[in-house]
Motif scaffolding. Structure first.
Motif, short mmCIF file in Angstrom:
data_model
loop_
_atom_site.label_atom_id
_atom_site.label_comp_id
_atom_site.label_asym_id
_atom_site.label_seq_id
_atom_site.Cartn_x
_atom_site.Cartn_y
_atom_site.Cartn_z
N GLN A 1 -30.56 -12.51 17.73
CA GLN A 1 -30.26 -12.48 16.31
C GLN A 1 -29.18 -11.44 16.07
O GLN A 1 -29.29 -10.30 16.53
N THR A 2 -28.15 -11.85 15.38
CA THR A 2 -27.07 -10.94 15.06
C THR A 2 -26.82 -10.98 13.57
O THR A 2 -27.36 -11.81 12.86
N LEU B 1 -30.36 -7.68 10.58
CA LEU B 1 -31.18 -7.43 11.76
C LEU B 1 -32.40 -6.59 11.44
O LEU B 1 -33.44 -6.74 12.05
N LEU C 1 -38.19 -12.67 15.72
CA LEU C 1 -37.62 -14.02 15.80
C LEU C 1 -38.71 -15.08 15.80
O LEU C 1 -38.40 -16.26 15.71
N TYR D 1 -34.90 -23.13 15.93
CA TYR D 1 -34.00 -23.25 17.08
C TYR D 1 -34.48 -24.35 18.04
O TYR D 1 -33.66 -25.08 18.60
N ASN E 1 -38.02 -14.60 22.79
CA ASN E 1 -36.92 -15.21 22.06
C ASN E 1 -36.13 -16.13 23.00
O ASN E 1 -34.93 -16.26 22.89
N TYR F 1 -21.89 -22.08 13.13
CA TYR F 1 -21.59 -20.72 12.70
C TYR F 1 -20.11 -20.55 12.34
O TYR F 1 -19.78 -19.80 11.42
#
Length: 176
Positions: free
Chosen positions: A42-43, A47, A58, A65, A115, A148
């Motif tokens: 995760q960015t 955060l 997550l 996902y 994750n 993204y």
């Protein structure tokens, strides 16, 4: 005593079970499975949990996902990327049913409290299983990269529009 009395029946049963097991082993279809894992990081600016200042988990978004790995768009892209010789799992399947046939052979999981996303594909050919797994991850990465990039481009357009609006307002204020 009862075992000694029935040892002929027991030996016969074991012999029949062994013969049937060997027959099944010889005639069974061979299925090969290839597995791969991908780590989700995760960015971004969120955060840290705004309430506690601790990193967010997550776990709550991992199913999202997982679903995106097995979505129709990623599977279609994977099938397009596959060379013709690796379409052996679709013999006898109508082309409009390939996505469902692909999904039936695909397993996507995320081990608890991790994750990572684990992808497994079963095929009648070991090389095909390996190639499909690699192409699936490539298609997934292309999908997320495009998603993204598209979102970043939209955000950039909004910010540029806002900047030009503010510049016009500032120019107007200065003129006043």
């Amino acid at each position: 005593r009862s075992l000694r009395a029935r040892k002929g029946v027991l030996a016969g049963f074991l012999l029949v079970a062994g013969v049937l097991g060997a027959f099944y082993y010889v005639t069974a279809d061979r299925v090969y499975q290839s597995e791969a894992e991908i780590m989700v990081l995760q960015t971004g600016g969120s955060l840290l949990d705004p309430n506690t200042g601790q990193p967010q988990s997550l776990e709550g978004i991992m199913p999202t996902y997982e679903r995106s790995v097995s979505c129709d768009r990623v599977i279609k892209e994977t099938i397009k990327l596959l060379p013709r010789e690796h379409l052996v799992d679709f013999k006898g399947v109508r082309q409009d049913a390939w996505i469902e046939a692909f999904r039936a052979r695909l397993t996507v999981t995320s081990p608890r409290a991790t994750n990572n996303i684990r992808v497994a594909y079963c095929s009648s050919d070991p090389e095909t299983a390996f190639v499909v797994t690699g192409h699936l991850l490539t298609a997934y990465l292309n999908f997320t990269d495009g998603y993204y990039r598209e979102n970043a481009h939209k955000s950039l357009e909004v910010l540029q529009q806002e900047r030009s609006d503010r510049a016009r307002e500032l120019t107007h204020k200065q003129a006043e």
